[in-house]
Design an enzyme around this catalytic site. Structure first.
Site, PDB file in Angstrom:
ATOM      1  N   HIS A  22      -3.959  -2.128  -6.677  1.00 27.19           N
ATOM      2  CA  HIS A  22      -3.374  -0.847  -7.050  1.00 27.19           C
ATOM      3  C   HIS A  22      -4.468   0.063  -7.576  1.00 27.19           C
ATOM      4  O   HIS A  22      -5.278  -0.342  -8.412  1.00 27.19           O
ATOM      5  CB  HIS A  22      -2.298  -1.025  -8.131  1.00 27.19           C
ATOM      6  CG  HIS A  22      -1.108  -1.788  -7.669  1.00 27.19           C
ATOM      7  ND1 HIS A  22      -0.195  -2.353  -8.543  1.00 27.19           N
ATOM      8  CD2 HIS A  22      -0.667  -2.084  -6.436  1.00 27.19           C
ATOM      9  CE1 HIS A  22       0.749  -2.965  -7.847  1.00 27.19           C
ATOM     10  NE2 HIS A  22       0.474  -2.816  -6.579  1.00 27.19           N
TER      11      HIS A  22
ATOM     12  N   ASP B  41       0.820  -1.219   0.000  1.00 25.42           N
ATOM     13  CA  ASP B  41       0.000   0.000   0.000  1.00 25.42           C
ATOM     14  C   ASP B  41       0.852   1.266   0.000  1.00 25.42           C
ATOM     15  O   ASP B  41       0.426   2.306   0.504  1.00 25.42           O
ATOM     16  CB  ASP B  41      -0.949   0.016   1.217  1.00 25.42           C
ATOM     17  CG  ASP B  41      -1.728  -1.275   1.360  1.00 25.42           C
ATOM     18  OD1 ASP B  41      -2.359  -1.683   0.359  1.00 25.42           O
ATOM     19  OD2 ASP B  41      -1.702  -1.876   2.445  1.00 25.42           O
TER      20      ASP B  41
ATOM     21  N   LYS C 210       1.179 -25.550  -6.376  1.00 27.90           N
ATOM     22  CA  LYS C 210       2.329 -25.444  -7.279  1.00 27.90           C
ATOM     23  C   LYS C 210       3.532 -26.172  -6.685  1.00 27.90           C
ATOM     24  O   LYS C 210       4.206 -26.953  -7.377  1.00 27.90           O
ATOM     25  CB  LYS C 210       2.663 -23.972  -7.510  1.00 27.90           C
ATOM     26  CG  LYS C 210       3.823 -23.729  -8.464  1.00 27.90           C
ATOM     27  CD  LYS C 210       4.034 -22.234  -8.665  1.00 27.90           C
ATOM     28  CE  LYS C 210       5.137 -21.959  -9.681  1.00 27.90           C
ATOM     29  NZ  LYS C 210       5.302 -20.502  -9.924  1.00 27.90           N
TER      30      LYS C 210
END
Length: 482
Positions: free
Chosen positions: A68, A40, A198
């Site tokens: 964003h 942030d 993954k």
């Protein structure tokens, strides 16, 4: 015998005139923008400024847990998966292999921003075929089973439709709360479970979705069963979801490329300006952040290489984005946090709540110990200092310059969270400038006391504040810091 053959090969090379291969010289370098705190910091604004002159803008890690906000012509665009450079109609946006992609979220994000004026994004977006899918949908009947505690209230989940990995993310948070009395504070976007898949080599990638769909379906069903065995209350409409995924496959097919070759051509082809937009931030890095209260990817400069397939020698300038104070969302150690009227003032003046979660951010003084630690890892070329104007009203401003344990300074940033919770912060107190800085457009426009604050940051960290100084929510000053 092998040694003789090797010797003969070498002599034939020297005698036959074959030249020894050399490393390829030159080529383009990538410019990297990274968060230098807990997120942030205003990375999207810096990326937006650089993206106006970039040919390619890349995301290398994270997923739709990033958030964003970019303001263009008075319109606010919120991006979670898209690189912020997607606004630039002349730039290609690239989502690299290190990113986990929630396909429904990708198109929902596109639709929302199209309504605000985003056009032709699908012609400018390229997705790596090695990126991981965050794709399974499920129904969790959690009624009367799990109790999730927030800081102020408890919530009992009834029957609801979740993304499968997101559902698992939420379930894991509930279990941590029940078993340990605390959770990590994830965004519940399913990022951690997807990266876990993954690492376990059971995850499904974009290339799998676009290849043999029967094989993809088989692996999909196996993965679904694995999670159902861990969470028996989880119900999944497997056939329904496979049908949806087949539709998404055709939508994204024109956007998918071999990411390694795409980046290689970009680096070794005609001159190009290539920008890499980091998501999350260094103190949330899975290896170097305030573990375990971190995200599940590498948010530091190494993630650029592994998340895009970029060799280290092609990494150019690395810019660290840092607020003039510090904020953090969720739980975890925060040495300079101000749980008082100062923290409240920073929160209200800085409009500190999360783009992705809407959660209120904790606020405190700027911590130069953690900032210097992050610089050690990333080797910043320069810093972009944001939200300096939030400090305009303060009579005095403190900066954390050292940590103490047992009354003695320590020359490092503690890895252990229990130790980090115990550090005493040594502050340097500076007089406030009590002047509105939002109108400053050059270095000389800043009050001398504000200039001293910036110089203090530079001197302690050993990195210059570069060309960008954030002053005001909707505007930036381009300041010469000489």
């Amino acid at each position: 015998m092998s040694g003789t053959r090797a010797s003969n090969d070498r002599s034939s090379h020297s005698g036959g005139g074959l030249k020894r291969a050399r490393s390829e010289p030159g080529g383009n370098k990538v410019t990297v923008v990274l968060g230098a705190q807990w997120g942030d910091e205003g990375k999207g604004k810096v990326v937006d400024l650089l993206a106006t002159e970039s040919d390619i803008v890349c995301r290398c890690q994270g997923g739709n847990n990033a958030g964003h906000t970019v303001v263009v012509d008075g319109k606010e665009y919120d991006f979670h998966l898209f690189p912020s450079g997607i606004i630039n109609p002349k730039a290609i946006s690239f989502i690299g292999n290190g990113v986990v992609i929630h396909l429904p979220g990708l198109f929902e994000e596109a639709e929302k921003n199209e309504k605000k004026g985003l056009k032709d994004w699908e012609k400018r977006l390229i997705i790596s075929d090695r990126a991981l899918c965050l794709e399974i949908m499920g129904v969790c009947d959690l009624k009367n089973i799990f109790l999730l505690w927030s800081s102020t209230l408890s919530i009992i989940f009834s029957i609801a439709v979740f993304d499968f990995h997101q559902a698992v993310d939420g379930l894991q948070e509930v279990q941590r709360q029940a078993q340990e009395g605390k959770n990590i504070g994830t965004t519940k976007k399913g990022i951690g479970p997807t990266y876990s898949s993954k690492a376990a080599r059971t995850g499904l990638r974009i290339c799998d979705l676009l290849s043999d769909f029967d094989e993809f379906s088989s692996r999909f069903k196996n993965l679904a069963q694995q999670y159902k065995s861990m969470f028996p209350t989880l119900e999944i409409d497997i056939e329904g979801q496979l049908k949806k995924l087949k539709g998404y496959a055709e939508k994204i097919r024109p956007m998918v490329r071999d990411g390694v070759y795409f980046m290689y051509e970009a680096l070794h082809g005609s001159p190009k300006k290539i920008l890499v937009e980091g998501a999350n931030a260094a103190l949330l890095d899975i290896d170097f952040g305030t573990y375990p209260f971190v995200t599940s990817s590498n948010c530091t400069v190494g993630g650029v290489c592994t998340g895009l397939g970029v060799p280290p020698q092609h990494v150019g300038d690395v810019y660290g984005v840092v607020k003039a104070y510090t904020t953090r969302v969720g739980i975890g150690a925060f040495p300079t946090e101000q749980i008082n009227e100062i923290g409240d003032l920073l929160q209200s003046r800085g409009h500190e709540w999360g783009v992705t979660t809407g959660r209120k951010r904790r606020c405190g003084w700027l911590d130069l110990v953690s900032l210097k630690y992050v610089h050690m890892i990333n080797g910043f070329t320069a810093l972009a200092l944001t939200k300096l104007d939030i400090l305009d009203v303060l009579d005095e401003i403190k900066i954390g310059v050292a940590y103490k344990l047992g009354g003695k300074r320590i020359p490092y940033f503690p890895a252990n969270q229990e130790i980090l919770q115990k550090v005493e912060v040594e502050y340097e107190t500076m007089p406030g400038w009590k002047t509105d800085t939002t109108g400053a457009r050059k270095w000389e426009d800043l009050p001398p006391k504000a200039q001293n604050y910036i110089r203090c940051v530079e001197n302690h960290v050993g990195v210059p504040v570069g060309e960008w100084l954030g002053l005001g929510r909707r505007q930036w000053s381009y300041l010469w810091m000489g």
